[in-house]
Scaffold this motif. Structure first.
Motif, short mmCIF file in Angstrom:
data_model
loop_
_atom_site.label_atom_id
_atom_site.label_comp_id
_atom_site.label_asym_id
_atom_site.label_seq_id
_atom_site.Cartn_x
_atom_site.Cartn_y
_atom_site.Cartn_z
N UNK A 143 0.84 -1.20 0.00
CA UNK A 143 0.00 0.00 0.00
C UNK A 143 0.87 1.25 0.00
N UNK A 144 1.89 1.28 0.86
CA UNK A 144 2.79 2.44 0.94
C UNK A 144 3.48 2.67 -0.40
N UNK A 145 3.95 1.59 -1.04
CA UNK A 145 4.59 1.73 -2.35
C UNK A 145 3.65 2.38 -3.36
N UNK A 146 2.40 1.90 -3.40
CA UNK A 146 1.43 2.47 -4.33
C UNK A 146 1.08 3.90 -4.00
N UNK A 147 0.90 4.19 -2.72
CA UNK A 147 0.51 5.53 -2.28
C UNK A 147 1.59 6.57 -2.59
N UNK A 148 2.85 6.18 -2.51
CA UNK A 148 3.94 7.12 -2.71
C UNK A 148 4.69 6.93 -4.03
N UNK A 149 4.13 6.09 -4.91
CA UNK A 149 4.71 5.91 -6.24
C UNK A 149 6.06 5.21 -6.24
N UNK A 150 6.29 4.34 -5.28
CA UNK A 150 7.54 3.60 -5.22
C UNK A 150 7.43 2.34 -6.06
N UNK A 151 8.55 1.84 -6.56
CA UNK A 151 8.52 0.60 -7.33
C UNK A 151 8.12 -0.56 -6.41
N UNK A 152 7.36 -1.50 -6.96
CA UNK A 152 6.92 -2.67 -6.18
C UNK A 152 8.16 -3.45 -5.74
N UNK A 153 8.22 -3.80 -4.48
CA UNK A 153 9.36 -4.52 -3.93
C UNK A 153 10.40 -3.62 -3.30
N UNK A 154 10.18 -2.31 -3.37
CA UNK A 154 11.12 -1.35 -2.77
C UNK A 154 11.17 -1.51 -1.25
N UNK A 155 10.01 -1.85 -0.67
CA UNK A 155 9.93 -2.06 0.77
C UNK A 155 9.93 -3.55 1.08
N UNK A 156 10.52 -3.88 2.20
CA UNK A 156 10.58 -5.27 2.63
C UNK A 156 10.03 -5.36 4.05
N UNK A 157 9.76 -6.56 4.51
CA UNK A 157 9.28 -6.75 5.88
C UNK A 157 10.24 -7.66 6.63
N UNK A 158 10.26 -7.51 7.94
CA UNK A 158 11.11 -8.37 8.76
C UNK A 158 10.52 -8.53 10.14
N UNK A 159 10.83 -9.66 10.77
CA UNK A 159 10.36 -9.93 12.13
C UNK A 159 11.21 -9.11 13.09
N UNK A 160 10.56 -8.47 14.03
CA UNK A 160 11.26 -7.67 15.03
C UNK A 160 12.15 -8.58 15.88
N UNK A 161 13.36 -8.13 16.13
CA UNK A 161 14.27 -8.94 16.93
C UNK A 161 13.99 -8.80 18.44
N UNK A 162 13.11 -7.87 18.80
CA UNK A 162 12.83 -7.62 20.22
C UNK A 162 11.50 -8.17 20.70
N UNK A 163 10.58 -8.48 19.77
CA UNK A 163 9.24 -8.96 20.15
C UNK A 163 8.64 -9.76 19.01
N UNK A 164 7.47 -10.33 19.24
CA UNK A 164 6.84 -11.19 18.26
C UNK A 164 5.89 -10.40 17.36
N UNK A 165 6.46 -9.53 16.50
CA UNK A 165 5.68 -8.79 15.52
C UNK A 165 6.59 -8.43 14.34
N UNK A 166 6.07 -7.69 13.37
CA UNK A 166 6.79 -7.40 12.13
C UNK A 166 6.90 -5.91 11.89
#
Length: 71
Positions: free
Chosen positions: A39-62
Motif C-alpha cells: 500500500x505504501x509503495x502504491x501511495x507514494x509511487x515507489x517501485x513494487x518490492x522497494x519495501x521489505x518486511x522483517x520480524x522484530x528482533x525484540x518482540x513477536x511482531x513485524x
C-alpha cells in the motif's frame, strides 16, 4: 489483523516499538506488514518490492523497511 473502529475526527496512532534509535510501526503478522508495504509503495509511487518486511528482533511482531537500507 485486529480490526479497529476508526471514528471521524479522532487521530489514529498505530502501535510502535523502538528499533535501534527510532520507533517503527508494529504489524501483528507478516501478511499485515506485506499489505502495508505494498500500500505504501502504491501511495507514494515507489517501485513494487522497494519495501521489505522483517520480524522484530525484540518482540513477536513485524516491521516494514526500505529494502535498499536494510532495517
Amino acid at each position: 489483523m485486529r480490526k479497529k473502529k476508526i471514528e471521524a475526527g479522532v487521530k489514529y496512532e498505530p502501535l510502535k516499538c523502538w528499533v535501534g534509535e527510532q520507533q517503527k510501526v508494529i504489524y501483528e503478522t507478516r501478511d499485515d506488514a506485506e499489505m502495508a508495504a505494498r500500500w505504501i509503495e502504491g501511495e507514494f509511487g515507489l517501485e513494487v518490492g522497494r519495501l521489505t518486511v522483517y520480524r522484530c528482533e525484540y518482540a513477536n511482531h513485524w516491521h516494514v523497511a526500505n529494502s535498499s537500507h536494510g532495517k
